[in-house]
Enzyme design. Sequence first.
Site, PDB file in Angstrom:
ATOM      1  N   SER A   1      29.936  71.018 -59.348  1.00 59.97           N
ATOM      2  CA  SER A   1      31.234  71.396 -59.930  1.00 59.97           C
ATOM      3  C   SER A   1      32.344  71.318 -58.888  1.00 59.97           C
ATOM      4  O   SER A   1      32.103  71.481 -57.684  1.00 59.97           O
ATOM      5  CB  SER A   1      31.172  72.825 -60.462  1.00 59.97           C
ATOM      6  OG  SER A   1      30.085  72.988 -61.329  1.00 59.97           O
TER       7      SER A   1
HETATM    8  N1  SAH Z   1      25.772  74.980 -60.443  1.00 62.50           N
HETATM    9  C1  SAH Z   1      25.846  73.601 -60.013  1.00 62.50           C
HETATM   10  C2  SAH Z   1      26.291  72.693 -61.137  1.00 62.50           C
HETATM   11  C3  SAH Z   1      25.292  71.631 -61.407  1.00 62.50           C
HETATM   12  S1  SAH Z   1      25.645  70.626 -62.842  1.00 62.50           S
HETATM   13  C4  SAH Z   1      26.751  73.511 -58.796  1.00 62.50           C
HETATM   14  O1  SAH Z   1      26.705  74.388 -57.987  1.00 62.50           O
HETATM   15  O2  SAH Z   1      27.467  72.541 -58.634  1.00 62.50           O
HETATM   16  C5  SAH Z   1      24.735  71.452 -64.095  1.00 62.50           C
HETATM   17  C6  SAH Z   1      23.249  71.483 -63.946  1.00 62.50           C
HETATM   18  O3  SAH Z   1      22.723  72.064 -65.138  1.00 62.50           O
HETATM   19  C7  SAH Z   1      22.542  70.130 -63.800  1.00 62.50           C
HETATM   20  O4  SAH Z   1      21.835  70.115 -62.607  1.00 62.50           O
HETATM   21  C8  SAH Z   1      21.614  70.067 -65.014  1.00 62.50           C
HETATM   22  O5  SAH Z   1      20.374  69.428 -64.753  1.00 62.50           O
HETATM   23  C9  SAH Z   1      21.422  71.537 -65.334  1.00 62.50           C
HETATM   24  N2  SAH Z   1      20.989  71.852 -66.699  1.00 62.50           N
HETATM   25  C10 SAH Z   1      21.373  71.287 -67.880  1.00 62.50           C
HETATM   26  N3  SAH Z   1      20.748  71.880 -68.906  1.00 62.50           N
HETATM   27  C11 SAH Z   1      19.944  72.852 -68.386  1.00 62.50           C
HETATM   28  C12 SAH Z   1      19.036  73.809 -68.948  1.00 62.50           C
HETATM   29  N4  SAH Z   1      18.812  73.922 -70.261  1.00 62.50           N
HETATM   30  N5  SAH Z   1      18.388  74.641 -68.095  1.00 62.50           N
HETATM   31  C13 SAH Z   1      18.584  74.565 -66.765  1.00 62.50           C
HETATM   32  N6  SAH Z   1      19.412  73.673 -66.179  1.00 62.50           N
HETATM   33  C14 SAH Z   1      20.095  72.837 -66.977  1.00 62.50           C
END
Ligand code: SAH
Length: 218
Positions: free
Chosen positions: A59
């Site tokens: 993000s």
């Molecule tokens: N918190 C992260 C953002 C990563 S993007 C940061 O610090 O930048 C969002 C993430 O959510 C991705 O890695 C994706 O694989 C995960 N994701 C999507 N659906 C999910 C689910 N049902 N359970 C767990 N993770 C999920």
Amino acid sequence: MLNDKKALIENLLKFGYIKTEKVRKAMETVDREKFIPNELKPYAYLDRPLPLEEGQTISAPHMVAVICEKLELEEGMNVLEIGTGFGYNAAVISEAMNKKGQVYSVERIESLANKALENLKKTGYGETVDVLIGDGTLGYDKGAPYDRIYGTAGSPYIPESLKKQLKVGGRLIIPVGDKLGFQDLICIVKESENEFREKSLGEVVFVPMIGKHGWSEK
Ligand code: SAH
């Protein structure tokens, strides 16, 4: 300068994304370059999402700051994150609580979860952030109940399991809306076992939450 953390933080303060001392300190302490792929390190302090692996993104810093502020964190809280990515947001949350309290973070893609764990260990958050592999739309029962829950992927609706695993008085922040378009960043306060106060924090763009109570993969 391209890789200027100080300038980034000054901008986040100037535009009102960072409001409190604890969030400023957390954003200053956690090095974003330690949570992104090597080739992107020169861009670590641009206020932009960056690609990770498997089509996922880290993000943008202003989004991390907004979530961190709106969660109204306090030392000692029990927090659940859905969507670990490479672990950056979880580290900032843990730091904002002065590493007092526990963050459980669920990631559905194993290679990302493993990388996150490695990053978190290297940066000193191995103890205070637990990374779990699984479908975060089901929450994480073993760590419940939570003072705070937040999702960093966009869901079609608010998963019931997350509302259930929240303490009374607790807060939940999650993007709800289109799979590939915009979402509304929703903040919920649990007022009693079955009463919830809901408000919108504005329009956002996150990758889709894929799972039983999220979107299907296809
Ligand atoms: N918190 C992260 C953002 C990563 S993007 C940061 O610090 O930048 C969002 C993430 O959510 C991705 O890695 C994706 O694989 C995960 N994701 C999507 N659906 C999910 C689910 N049902 N359970 C767990 N993770 C999920």
